[in-house]
Scaffold this motif. Structure first.
Motif, short mmCIF file in Angstrom:
data_model
loop_
_atom_site.label_atom_id
_atom_site.label_comp_id
_atom_site.label_asym_id
_atom_site.label_seq_id
_atom_site.Cartn_x
_atom_site.Cartn_y
_atom_site.Cartn_z
N GLU A 80 0.81 -1.23 0.00
CA GLU A 80 0.00 0.00 0.00
C GLU A 80 0.83 1.27 0.00
N ARG A 81 2.15 1.09 0.05
CA ARG A 81 3.02 2.27 0.09
C ARG A 81 3.13 2.93 -1.28
N MET A 82 3.70 4.13 -1.27
CA MET A 82 4.10 4.74 -2.54
C MET A 82 5.10 3.80 -3.20
N ASP A 83 4.97 3.62 -4.53
CA ASP A 83 5.95 2.78 -5.24
C ASP A 83 7.19 3.58 -5.60
N PHE A 84 6.95 4.85 -5.98
CA PHE A 84 8.11 5.70 -6.28
C PHE A 84 7.79 7.14 -5.90
N VAL A 85 8.83 7.95 -5.81
CA VAL A 85 8.66 9.35 -5.44
C VAL A 85 9.42 10.23 -6.44
N ALA A 86 8.77 11.31 -6.87
CA ALA A 86 9.42 12.29 -7.75
C ALA A 86 9.99 13.42 -6.91
N VAL A 87 11.25 13.74 -7.14
CA VAL A 87 11.94 14.81 -6.40
C VAL A 87 12.02 16.03 -7.30
N THR A 88 11.25 17.06 -6.96
CA THR A 88 11.14 18.24 -7.84
C THR A 88 11.47 19.53 -7.08
N THR A 89 12.38 19.43 -6.14
CA THR A 89 12.82 20.57 -5.33
C THR A 89 13.99 21.28 -6.02
N PRO A 90 14.41 22.42 -5.48
CA PRO A 90 15.68 23.01 -5.96
C PRO A 90 16.84 22.01 -5.80
N LYS A 132 19.38 -1.40 -5.55
CA LYS A 132 18.70 -2.01 -6.71
C LYS A 132 17.33 -1.39 -6.97
N ARG A 133 17.17 -0.12 -6.67
CA ARG A 133 15.93 0.59 -6.97
C ARG A 133 16.05 1.19 -8.38
N VAL A 134 14.91 1.49 -9.00
CA VAL A 134 14.93 2.13 -10.31
C VAL A 134 15.08 3.64 -10.09
N PHE A 135 16.03 4.25 -10.79
CA PHE A 135 16.29 5.68 -10.64
C PHE A 135 16.18 6.35 -12.01
N GLY A 136 15.27 7.29 -12.13
CA GLY A 136 15.13 8.05 -13.38
C GLY A 136 15.55 9.49 -13.15
N ILE A 343 9.70 -0.12 -13.70
CA ILE A 343 9.33 -0.43 -12.31
C ILE A 343 8.32 -1.58 -12.29
N ARG A 344 7.32 -1.49 -13.16
CA ARG A 344 6.27 -2.52 -13.21
C ARG A 344 6.88 -3.89 -13.51
N ALA A 345 7.81 -3.92 -14.47
CA ALA A 345 8.46 -5.20 -14.81
C ALA A 345 9.21 -5.73 -13.59
N ARG A 346 9.91 -4.83 -12.91
CA ARG A 346 10.66 -5.21 -11.71
C ARG A 346 9.70 -5.81 -10.67
N MET A 347 8.57 -5.14 -10.47
CA MET A 347 7.62 -5.61 -9.44
C MET A 347 6.95 -6.91 -9.84
N GLU A 348 6.85 -7.12 -11.15
CA GLU A 348 6.20 -8.36 -11.62
C GLU A 348 7.21 -9.48 -11.84
N GLY A 349 8.47 -9.22 -11.55
CA GLY A 349 9.50 -10.25 -11.64
C GLY A 349 9.81 -10.68 -13.06
N ARG A 350 9.70 -9.74 -14.01
CA ARG A 350 10.06 -10.08 -15.40
C ARG A 350 11.01 -9.03 -15.95
N LYS A 351 11.62 -9.36 -17.12
CA LYS A 351 12.54 -8.41 -17.75
C LYS A 351 11.74 -7.33 -18.46
N PRO A 352 12.12 -6.05 -18.34
CA PRO A 352 11.38 -5.02 -19.07
C PRO A 352 11.63 -5.11 -20.57
N ASP A 353 10.69 -4.61 -21.35
CA ASP A 353 10.90 -4.42 -22.78
C ASP A 353 12.18 -3.56 -22.93
N PRO A 354 13.14 -3.95 -23.77
CA PRO A 354 14.37 -3.14 -23.91
C PRO A 354 14.07 -1.67 -24.23
N LEU A 355 12.98 -1.40 -24.95
CA LEU A 355 12.65 0.00 -25.27
C LEU A 355 12.27 0.79 -24.02
#
Ligand code: NAD
Length: 390
Positions: A80-90, A132-136, A343-355
């Motif tokens: 039920e937690r946030m899956d990811f957080v966007a950092v939009t500060t200075p 091993k978190r996803v970082f964009g 992130i979704r692929a990671r959570m579902e335990g599969r490899k993401p589409d390379p694109l």
């Protein structure tokens, strides 16, 4: 396991009157894959509350600061937690917030420049590897379909060996001492404590650096730079002029400016190889100009079948048919789309589409900080030509 729900997004920054947080919110929800559930939206807790009301968010998920957000979110059951957080500060806040989020187990989307020092950037690379978190990283200009087409053309050798890259990012909005009027965005951008060592270089020079490396696949190796502060009393540079050497021997010119009166966001790039050239303009992003040697110039237009046939990445980054312009918010949404799919692929335990892996990450953030470090060192030096640190 199929997740079967939207990804839950949190946000730090993006309070009342903020610029980019709202763009993130609009872009993230564009494809129906992500829902904003809460955040710590402002440095002032009252304003954070105000923002969450405007957004009709659950008051229990409006936090007074990011530390409280992490603490309270971790008390929720894992699903039920946030899956990811966007950092939009200075800029000065990016590192501590991203670090704490990653270490608490959240995936992170962070604004650029990633940090305010190379040391922080290297540390973040290690933290991403360890957790091993996803970082964009929101280098949004790489999200444009015609930029992806340009990248694919260079990769496929249409231009031959790249010889010369000209990239510019002139703006005119800081041609006067706007920061002294209390204007929010100007105030922190001209403050070294919040912005970092270079004003114009950090704010928009990093976009120019990232765009040229993304399209060409090359790396900058040396800079010869001059930084100028034209507006009296300003503490950081407002104009950058720079010669560049790339790792394949190509030469370049990068200029960025906040005092070029009349310019808005005139980011543009010209790339020349042994067999042809390319040209792209951010203010007219649906067109890519292709100049094969000895042939008339071609104008490739977004949304056409010939673009999709050439570049699956450009096709994936396209929502509307040709002639209905797509631009800034869609480019952000394209970064979010690939980030969320990963992130979704990671959570579902599969490899993401390379694109889906085509979004800027922590390594691009480190490149940005190495660029700024080299820019500042070159500007201060007598010998001028300065190599990037390893
Ligand atoms: P802004 O001043 O408009 O907004 C910043 C917001 O962050 C404000 O609401 C402020 O209260 C909040 N804030 C500050 N410290 C905070 C903290 N510790 N906790 C919670 N909230 C906090 O700034 P902006 O123009 O939106 O820029 C924000 C970031 O986005 C910068 O890093 C900037 O470089 C980047 N940016 C990127 C692009 C892009 O095209 N990718 C464009 C603009 C800005």
């Amino acid at each position: 396991m199929v997740l079967g729900r939207k990804l839950r997004m949190g946000m730090v920054g993006g309070g009342p009157g903020a610029f980019i947080g709202e763009v993130h919110r609009k872009a993230a929800r564009m494809d129906g894959q992500i829902e904003l559930v809460g955040g710590a939206f402002d440095i002032n807790p009252e304003k954070s509350k105000q923002m969450s009301k405007v957004l009709y968010l659950d008051p229990n998920r409006c936090y007074s600061c990011y530390q409280e957000m992490i603490e309270q979110e971790l008390k929720r059951p894992e699903g039920e937690r946030m899956d990811f957080v966007a950092v939009t500060t200075p800029n000065n806040w990016h590192y501590p917030i991203a670090r704490d989020l990653l270490e608490a187990g959240f995936h992170v989307m962070c604004e650029k420049p990633m940090t305010i020092s190379v040391q922080e950037a290297r540390s973040l690379v290690q933290i991403v590897q360890k957790t091993k978190r996803v970082f964009g990283l929101m280098h949004n200009y790489t999200g444009y379909p015609m930029v992806k087409l340009a990248r694919d053309m260079v990769k496929n050798g249409e231009l031959g060996k790249i010889r010369k890259i000209i990239v510019q990012y002139p703006q005119g909005w800081l041609a006067t001492a706007l920061e002294r009027t209390g204007q929010q965005q100007a105030s922190w951008r001209t403050d070294p404590k919040q912005s970092g060592g270079s004003g114009c270089g950090g704010d928009i020079g990093t976009h120019a650096e990232n765009l040229s490396e993304y399209i060409t696949g090359l790396k900058m190796t040396h800079l010869c730079a001059e930084l100028t502060t034209f507006v009296k009393g300003r503490k950081l540079d407002d104009d950058v002029n720079c010669l560049v050497k790339f790792n394949n021997g190509a030469k370049g010119v990068l200029h960025a400016s906040q005092i070029s009166v009349g310019e808005e966001n005139n980011l543009a790039i010209w790339i020349y190889g042994e067999k042809g050239g390319l040209e792209w303009h951010q203010e007219h992003p649906n067109y890519l100009y292709v100049k094969p040697m000895g042939k008339p110039m071609q104008v490739w237009k977004r949304g056409n079948d010939y673009v999709a046939a050439y570049s699956p990445a450009a096709a994936r980054a396209t929502r509307l048919p040709f002639g209905h312009p797509e631009a800034f918010i869609e480019a952000f949404a394209n970064i979010y789309c690939n980030f969320a799919d990963t992130i979704r692929a990671r959570m579902e335990g599969r490899k993401p589409d390379p694109l889906a892996l085509d979004f800027p990450d922590v390594h691009d953030g480190l490149r940005g900080m190495l660029f700024l470090d080299t820019l500042l060192a070159s500007a201060k030096s007598k010998q001028k030509w300065t190599p990037f640190k390893k």
